[in-house]
Design an enzyme around this catalytic site. Structure first.
Site, mmCIF file in Angstrom:
data_model
loop_
_atom_site.group_PDB
_atom_site.id
_atom_site.type_symbol
_atom_site.label_atom_id
_atom_site.label_comp_id
_atom_site.label_asym_id
_atom_site.label_seq_id
_atom_site.Cartn_x
_atom_site.Cartn_y
_atom_site.Cartn_z
ATOM 1 N N THR A 120 1.218 -1.564 0.248
ATOM 2 C CA THR A 120 -0.146 0.067 -0.229
ATOM 3 C C THR A 120 0.769 0.710 0.155
ATOM 4 O O THR A 120 0.582 2.386 -0.207
ATOM 5 C CB THR A 120 -1.564 -0.090 0.891
ATOM 6 N N THR A 196 1.446 -4.411 4.444
ATOM 7 C CA THR A 196 2.054 -4.201 5.825
ATOM 8 C C THR A 196 1.043 -6.365 6.731
ATOM 9 O O THR A 196 1.609 -6.431 7.633
ATOM 10 C CB THR A 196 1.081 -3.326 6.763
ATOM 11 N N ASP A 197 0.796 -6.712 5.810
ATOM 12 C CA ASP A 197 -0.572 -8.013 5.910
ATOM 13 C C ASP A 197 0.979 -8.847 6.521
ATOM 14 O O ASP A 197 0.644 -9.223 7.329
ATOM 15 C CB ASP A 197 -1.063 -8.547 5.259
ATOM 16 N N LYS A 275 1.079 -7.430 13.227
ATOM 17 C CA LYS A 275 0.094 -6.408 13.206
ATOM 18 C C LYS A 275 -0.904 -6.990 14.333
ATOM 19 O O LYS A 275 -1.468 -8.506 14.306
ATOM 20 C CB LYS A 275 0.042 -6.961 12.094
#
Lengths: 474, 639
Positions: A120, A196-197, A275
């Protein structure tokens, strides 16, 4: 497809571009009136006339509507079966492009390398899915975040263009090797743009594959894509580039928002973070310890002292060993032994169990665990509570399991243990050697102690917590 | 060409407005009456200035779908504001703070929007596409407003013509601004995400009065569904104004229709006068290309000034910049609006863009006000090489703000040679308008990648149209035919009971005037008695009218019956007072007459009143007063 006639193939390809996303009735309607995407048109329908530009359509949307951008900038979908005529007044193809500017060079500033993997942090609009897809170029980055030039001389290299869930062994190895080469060339810091996942997975494996780095290696991403004004991408980038250029912390780190406010970022140890929220900006938290440092536009403030310091040498160790046949089993009550059996039958070499509480599974699994041991499969225990240590001596069941060859991994996080086991099994089939690698802390993956402020999950609603929240911008 | 001079507001005639080419269109915002917000499940309509936490954000411009940056977006970025959101746990969730993607659109809100769109004969879109409309002022934490076109076209009747509508959209409301000082702007986030519709008209209005009247029609149209919010802030409008040779200027967030005429008058005058200023500048040979200026730092020159704002600024270590505008002498004191001059155009820009918010933020040599001493003025002129024909504008602040301020002075002065700059303007209390920001264009639209397009099915539209009201003007025509008194018409046409009123008249055969009084005036009277009239349902009224038609209650008992229904929390048979028979009336009359015999009536002319009072004491709600009166009159008032 008629491969012997490239002309037909070509025109088909072209068709696809000219009618991007359209199919069925809507495609027929467009073709009937010779209207293509980006045509400036007047559409005559049984409901009235509409003036605008025909836009591409998302491939997952239905076959019955034509998307029109009205003069006001709004889009609407017109039912194809109501269209009586389309008058074409022109056509201008739109190139969606971030303005590119050459990144300025300043001999006094440190050299930082930014690797792109996708995600992203640099993304743009995609008509195929209607969602955002990754985009990356140094010029684009400078065009959208010119502040980076105040910090360093930035070089960029796009290694991959994938969403983070599609990162895998090939990408991890490639990334580790690319880092090694950059360090050889004498770069002062490395930044890795990443979705980020699975950022904590990649951060973990890089912590093992890249050891003894003389410079900061900073992973960064964004929770809100950079196509929106409130994106965290720009600030995260500035923080990470500043860390890579100026900090004395030669560790594999993740740099993401501390609070949801645009105020400071946190530098998390690559093996100690996770996360924790599907969409929050401040989604990453250091687990079982405190972050290495805080970073804002002005300064880097270390919170811990026990990190590796920046050096002038190039003595980095790159070890990209990797065994792919490893799995994580997230234990749940009522789990049947066939879950373990199927891994054994499918030739898996390692299993990480995320057990309940201090590290437990139910008794019916024991025979399968015995089978795993007999088949020379490495089985390690972690805790699904994330915080805290595996403690298999407290209850008999734990001792029973150790008898069955299940090895406790102290306070290693499940995803980190998974990555480390892949890496360890990539180096050796000898389970004793694997165990030695697994239980030797490499980069804070196992820590001797959990500081008392290493576990802080404050509960909203409690008066003192609310008082805190009212005083400090979260 | 621009020789016409604006008269006072009262003196302006429709011909005068036609002379300057006055044109105006509306963007009417109306909050919808829903339980929850538009894209999350927070409760709608709860406001409080109390807050539990604050969040800080900054906004950055991004590209539009067509690959362009929007002018407004770049301007807002220039201001470098800290945006603070005050959040209350009860009214704001992680969606509003842009930490969670949107949930599916609120179907209740969409149905209301579709219903109102249908009343204007607009074309409902087949497939709704949710767009992001960029707002970098921070009023929405995402930096964009989620908005979608619900319908295109349509019209509303006005006088003997139609006012055409461009479109109607459904969108989420923005934050309430709490303050905006220097580089810090603070918002309260409770209103954020409330569903509203925006109805946009063509510029079909030709005088300020027409704008207000058309706005009133649009407002009443949405209210007649009974499904929109009312009260402070529930309805707001943006008014677009232009004159011949001018630019479409948007006056944002006008809070009340009453203020529209004066605001549009002043805005038209401002544009006209800006065109006159351009004419004058061109006459002096100052065009966009020949515009000349210089900027100097004059902090050192003013060390000893007695002019307090500047001496204080220098004391605080701030900087003073002087902008020389060649040949501008006198221009800054040209009138633009009522009691407002061209210098205000410049001061506004400096305030908004350079964030120099404490006023005065500029002084200029055209003004007669007492600021710098004559000798200081001469010294500056000499230093910067300015002649008598030049205007000096002085601005102060920290290094970057004062530089940006000086640049804005130049930008705005140069624009005077071009005409009327595109901008959105604030509605000020005195009826004038002030600069808010550069007018955004279509470049700020961007498709929402978080939500797929939504098909609007025929079944959905059919089921809405089954239960919808007619536009209130249709009812008003009917009121003419059935002779509803004038004072009831407006409220009745906008009432949530209008469809029931139709039933009363057509099916229950209630006399229209009386039905109107019961449905409109009685609740008003009850409200004045501090009763919660929302407790009165259509079924309660239906029951009351049925009882009345069947002669089970008398007309005069209805008001007190409604009062009892509210206090009881609903209708119940025990609440009704049964009418008296003729025999009972006779008995009461006899006993009252007896009682009167023992009473001495001093003023004989009060006899009527006294006997009526005594009779009604026993008969209230049981017999209509008029019947009692006729009875005692026929008995010669007990004489």
């Amino acid at each position: 497809m008629n491969m012997s006639n490239p002309g037909i193939l070509e025109s088909k390809m072209e068709d696809k571009e000219l009618y991007k996303g359209y199919k069925g009735q809507s495609l027929e309607t467009l073709k009937k009136f010779k209207a293509m995407i980006w045509c400036d048109v007047e559409v005559i329908t049984s409901d009235g006339d509409f003036i605008g530009i025909i836009l591409p359509r998302s491939e997952t949307a239905d076959a019955n509507h034509i998307v029109l951008k009205l003069r006001s900038g709004y889009n609407i979908g017109l039912a194809a079966n109501k269209v009586n005529n389309i008058k074409i007044n022109g056509r201008k193809e739109i190139q969606y492009k971030i303005p590119e500017k050459e990144f300025p060079y300043s001999p006094k500033k440190p050299r930082v390398k930014l690797f792109g993997t996708g995600g992203t942090i640099a993304s743009r609009l995609d008509y195929r899915t209607g969602a955002v897809i990754p985009a990356f170029s140094p010029g684009e980055l400078y065009g959208s975040v010119p502040e980076l030039a105040d910090i360093c001389n930035l070089e960029t290299e796009k290694l991959y263009g994938v969403f983070s869930e599609n990162m895998g062994p090939e990408q991890w190895k490639g990334l580790a090797e690319a880092i090694g080469k950059e360090i050889e060339k004498g770069v002062q810091g490395i930044v890795i743009g990443h979705g980020t996942d699975t950022m904590h997975h990649t951060a973990a494996i890089l912590s093992f594959m890249v050891q003894n780095s003389p410079v900061p290696i900073v992973m960064v991403g964004s929770q809100r894509s950079s196509d929106r004004p409130s994106s965290d991408a720009a600030l995260n980038l500035m923080h990470s580039v500043k860390t890579a250029a100026e900090s004395d912390i030669a560790e594999v780190m993740v740099c993401m928002f501390g609070p949801t406010s645009d105020s400071y970022g946190l530098l998390h140890q690559g093996t100690r973070l996770r996360k924790m929220h599907s969409s929050y900006r401040s989604t990453f938290r250091t687990i079982g310890d405190i972050p290495i440092a805080m970073v804002d536009r002005q300064k880097i403030t270390p919170l811990r002292k026990d990190y590796s310091k920046r050096r002038n040498d190039k003595n980095v160790i790159i070890n990209t060993a990797f065994e792919e046949r490893v799995s994580i089993v997230y234990y749940y009550p009522n789990m049947k032994p066939d879950i373990i059996d199927s891994l054994i039958d499918n030739g898996y070499k390692g299993i990480i169990i995320a057990g309940t509480g201090l590290g437990h599974v139910n008794k019916p699994l024991y025979p399968s665990l015995q089978r795993a041991k007999d088949n020379n499969i490495a089985v390690y225990m972690t805790v699904q509570t994330l915080w805290g240590y595996v403690q298999m001596y407290v209850y008999d069941t734990g001792r029973d399991m150790m008898e069955l060859g299940v090895v406790p991994t102290a306070n290693m996080l499940p995803e980190v243990a998974y990555m480390k086991l892949c890496w360890a099994l990539g180096q050796s089939n000898d389970l004793e050697e694997v165990k030695r690698i697994m239980l030797t802390p490499i980069s804070h993956d196992i820590t001797e102690r959990e500081p008392s402020n290493g576990y802080l999950i404050y509960q909203g609603g409690i008066p003192e917590v609310e008082e805190f929240i009212s005083k400090y911008r979260k | 060409m621009y020789d016409f001079e604006f008269k006072t507001f009262e003196e302006m005639t429709p011909d005068d407005y036609s002379r300057v080419g006055f044109m105006s269109g509306l963007e009417v915002h109306q909050q919808l009456l829903t339980e929850k917000k538009l894209f999350c499940r927070c409760p709608a309509g709860l406001y409080s200035n109390h807050y539990d936490a604050e969040i800080l954000r900054h906004m950055r411009p991004t590209l539009s779908e067509l690959g362009e940056y929007d002018g407004t977006a770049l301007m807002e970025f220039k201001t470098k504001k800290d945006i603070i959101y005050r959040i209350h746990h009860d009214t704001v969730c992680t969606y509003e703070m842009d930490d969670t993607p949107p949930f599916q659109i609120n179907d209740q809100a969409l149905d209301i929007a579709l219903e109102i769109a249908m009343l204007t004969n607009a074309k409902i879109v087949d497939e709704m596409h949710i767009a992001r409309k960029q707002y970098l002022d921070g009023s929405i934490p995402t930096g964009f407003q989620r908005t979608a076109i619900v319908s295109v076209g349509g019209s509303i009747p006005y006088k003997d013509r139609e006012i055409r509508l461009i479109q109607m959209s459904i969108e989420e409301d923005s934050c309430r601004e709490a303050s905006d000082i220097g580089h810090k702007r603070t918002y309260i986030a409770d209103r954020l995400g409330m569903p509203l519709i925006e109805t946009v008209t063509y510029p079909d209005m030709k005088t300020p009065t027409e704008v207000a009247e058309v706005n009133d029609i649009i407002r009443r149209l949405s209210r007649c569904t009974g499904k929109v919010r009312t009260g402070v802030g529930a309805g707001r409008e943006d008014v677009n104004v232009s004159v011949t040779g001018g630019t479409r200027i948007e006056i944002k967030g006008v809070p009340s229709i009453k203020r529209i005429p004066l605001l549009t008058y002043n805005e038209a005058m401002r544009q006209w006068n800006l065109l006159r200023i351009r004419e004058e500048l061109h006459r002096r040979g100052i065009t966009q290309d020949k515009f000349e200026y210089r900027i100097d730092d004059i902090t050192k020159l003013l060390r000893k000034t007695y002019y307090q704002p500047i001496s204080k600024a220098i004391e605080e270590g701030l900087f003073v910049k002087c902008v020389t505008l060649r040949g501008f002498k006198g221009i800054l004191t040209w009138k633009t609006q009522t009691d407002t001059f061209f210098s205000k155009e410049i001061s506004d820009r400096v305030r908004v863009i350079a964030c120099l918010t404490s006023l005065p933020n500029i002084i200029n040599s055209d003004s007669q006000e007492n600021t710098l001493s004559t000798s200081a003025g001469l010294k500056i002129r000499k230093t910067v090489g300015a002649s008598e024909e030049d205007t000096l504008v002085i601005v102060w602040g920290n290094q970057s703000d004062s530089e940006m301020g000086a640049n804005e002075v130049v930008i705005r002065a140069r624009e005077a040679t071009i005409g009327v700059p595109s901008e959105t303007r604030q509605a000020l209390r005195d009826g004038t308008t002030g600069f808010e920001r550069i007018l955004p264009g279509p470049d700020r639209m961007y498709p929402d990648t978080d939500l797929p397009p939504k098909k609007i099915t025929k079944e959905r539209l059919d089921s809405i149209s089954l239960n919808t009201v007619k536009p209130y003007w249709v009812y008003e025509k009917w009121f003419d035919e059935i002779r509803v008194p004038k004072d009831l018409r407006r409220d009745l046409a906008g009432s949530k009971f209008i469809r029931f009123f139709e039933t009363c008249v057509k099916e229950l055969k209630i006399e229209p005037k009386f039905a109107g009084i019961v449905l409109i005036q009685y609740p008003k009277r009850l409200k004045r008695k501090k009763l919660d009239i929302d407790l009165l349902t259509e079924n309660d009224f239906r029951k009351v009218f049925e009882l009345y038609s069947e002669n089970k209650i008398v007309k005069d008992s209805i008001f007190s019956l409604l009062e009892k229904i509210i206090k009881n929390g609903g209708y119940s048979d025990e609440l009704i007072t049964e009418p008296c028979s003729g025999k009972a009336l006779e008995d009461i009359y006899k006993s009252v007459k007896e009682e009167l015999k023992s009473t001495k009536i001093i003023k004989e002319e009060k006899r009527e009143k006294i006997i009526m009072g005594m009779m009604m004491y026993h008969l209230r709600s049981k017999v209509n007063g008029s019947e009692v009166y006729e009875y005692v009159k026929s008995r010669n008032f007990g004489k």
